[in-house]
Design a protein around this motif. Structure first.
Motif, mmCIF file in Angstrom:
data_model
loop_
_atom_site.group_PDB
_atom_site.id
_atom_site.type_symbol
_atom_site.label_atom_id
_atom_site.label_comp_id
_atom_site.label_asym_id
_atom_site.label_seq_id
_atom_site.Cartn_x
_atom_site.Cartn_y
_atom_site.Cartn_z
ATOM 1 N N UNK A 14 0.949 -1.022 -0.141
ATOM 2 C CA UNK A 14 -0.249 0.244 -0.185
ATOM 3 C C UNK A 14 0.843 0.936 -0.416
ATOM 4 N N UNK A 15 2.028 1.567 0.872
ATOM 5 C CA UNK A 15 2.617 2.783 0.893
ATOM 6 C C UNK A 15 3.413 2.749 -0.625
ATOM 7 N N UNK A 16 4.070 1.704 -1.678
ATOM 8 C CA UNK A 16 4.010 1.530 -2.664
ATOM 9 C C UNK A 16 3.148 2.372 -3.726
ATOM 10 N N UNK A 17 2.144 1.789 -3.339
ATOM 11 C CA UNK A 17 0.612 2.525 -4.197
ATOM 12 C C UNK A 17 0.613 3.889 -3.871
ATOM 13 N N UNK A 18 0.530 4.140 -3.000
ATOM 14 C CA UNK A 18 0.492 5.421 -2.240
ATOM 15 C C UNK A 18 1.956 6.291 -3.009
ATOM 16 N N UNK A 19 2.988 5.989 -3.091
ATOM 17 C CA UNK A 19 4.014 6.467 -3.567
ATOM 18 C C UNK A 19 3.963 6.569 -4.790
ATOM 19 N N UNK A 20 3.781 5.733 -5.611
ATOM 20 C CA UNK A 20 3.812 5.384 -7.049
ATOM 21 C C UNK A 20 2.811 6.086 -7.730
ATOM 22 N N UNK A 21 1.187 6.769 -6.937
ATOM 23 C CA UNK A 21 0.165 7.534 -7.154
ATOM 24 C C UNK A 21 -0.345 6.685 -9.205
ATOM 25 N N UNK A 25 -8.713 5.304 -1.030
ATOM 26 C CA UNK A 25 -8.513 6.145 -2.352
ATOM 27 C C UNK A 25 -6.957 6.655 -1.982
ATOM 28 N N UNK A 26 -6.145 7.654 -2.972
ATOM 29 C CA UNK A 26 -5.164 7.798 -2.699
ATOM 30 C C UNK A 26 -5.382 9.380 -3.075
ATOM 31 N N UNK A 27 -5.300 10.219 -1.851
ATOM 32 C CA UNK A 27 -6.270 12.026 -2.532
ATOM 33 C C UNK A 27 -4.783 12.113 -3.330
ATOM 34 N N UNK A 28 -3.993 12.032 -2.859
ATOM 35 C CA UNK A 28 -2.677 12.264 -4.016
ATOM 36 C C UNK A 28 -2.683 12.179 -5.525
ATOM 37 N N UNK A 29 -3.582 11.375 -6.011
ATOM 38 C CA UNK A 29 -3.762 10.426 -7.463
ATOM 39 C C UNK A 29 -4.595 12.346 -7.969
ATOM 40 N N UNK A 30 -3.778 12.647 -9.451
ATOM 41 C CA UNK A 30 -4.540 13.383 -10.207
ATOM 42 C C UNK A 30 -6.676 13.319 -9.986
ATOM 43 N N UNK A 31 -7.470 12.258 -10.302
ATOM 44 C CA UNK A 31 -8.231 12.178 -10.537
ATOM 45 C C UNK A 31 -8.813 12.159 -8.979
ATOM 46 N N UNK A 32 -8.314 12.584 -8.003
ATOM 47 C CA UNK A 32 -9.420 12.752 -6.812
ATOM 48 C C UNK A 32 -9.680 14.255 -6.535
ATOM 49 N N UNK A 33 -9.289 14.788 -7.046
ATOM 50 C CA UNK A 33 -9.524 16.503 -7.635
ATOM 51 C C UNK A 33 -11.431 15.833 -7.716
ATOM 52 N N UNK A 34 -11.377 14.585 -8.531
ATOM 53 C CA UNK A 34 -13.235 14.849 -8.993
ATOM 54 C C UNK A 34 -13.879 13.865 -8.189
ATOM 55 N N UNK A 35 -13.368 13.918 -7.426
ATOM 56 C CA UNK A 35 -14.416 13.138 -5.999
ATOM 57 C C UNK A 35 -15.481 13.582 -5.817
ATOM 58 N N UNK A 36 -16.829 13.483 -5.527
ATOM 59 C CA UNK A 36 -17.450 14.438 -5.177
ATOM 60 C C UNK A 36 -17.127 14.152 -3.719
#
Length: 152
Positions: free
Chosen positions: A88-95, A115-126
């Motif tokens: 999970x840590x690697x998954x979060x870091x990789x985005x 959910x990785x809030x640092x992934x670019x698509x996180x901004x689209x989550x309502x």
């Protein structure tokens, strides 16, 4: 996909700030992650494990919330908790993806969705759609319970 979260009023932001500071079951401190459940009942069961036994000590500001996320989760490989945390840590870091899922230890038929809030698509989550949730009402023992005896 609809995902669920049972939390307290002051912790509804989908920014992962709590796990960032303290870590979470499957992630190390220093990495933000937002934990959801694939089912509303699982969100309740997970939160129930952390409630004080004394009803008088239970917070009264819980909310049950849900949101829709237009993504399919990556599946976390089977393993023990330390191995899962490394993954999970690697998954979060990789985005590399917005969501990751693993079967719940509380209810294996349902998933914990991270959910990785640092992934670019996180901004689209309502934001969460919420309603108050009362554990006292949820755990109220029905009056007819005294007339039934569970077979042993």
């Amino acid at each position: 996909m609809r995902v669920w979260r049972l939390t307290r009023v002051g912790f509804t932001a989908l920014d992962g700030s709590g796990p960032m500071r303290h870590g979470a079951r499957y992630s190390s401190p220093g990495r933000p992650v937002v934990n959801f459940a694939s089912e509303a009942g699982l969100a309740v069961l997970v939160a129930l494990r952390y409630l004080p036994e004394d009803p008088g000590e239970r917070p009264s500001d819980f909310v049950l919330g849900w949101t829709e996320i237009e993504a399919l989760p990556e599946h976390v490989p089977d393993g023990n908790e330390p191995a899962i945390r490394v993954w999970v840590d690697e998954w979060l870091d990789s985005r590399r993806s917005l969501l990751a899922a693993l079967p719940s230890r509380v209810l294996p038929e349902a998933d914990i969705i991270m959910m990785n809030p640092l992934h670019p698509d996180a901004a689209k989550v309502a934001p969460l759609r919420m309603r108050p949730f009362d554990f006292d009402q949820c755990l109220h023992r029905p009056p007819m319970l005294d007339t039934y005896r569970i077979a042993e």
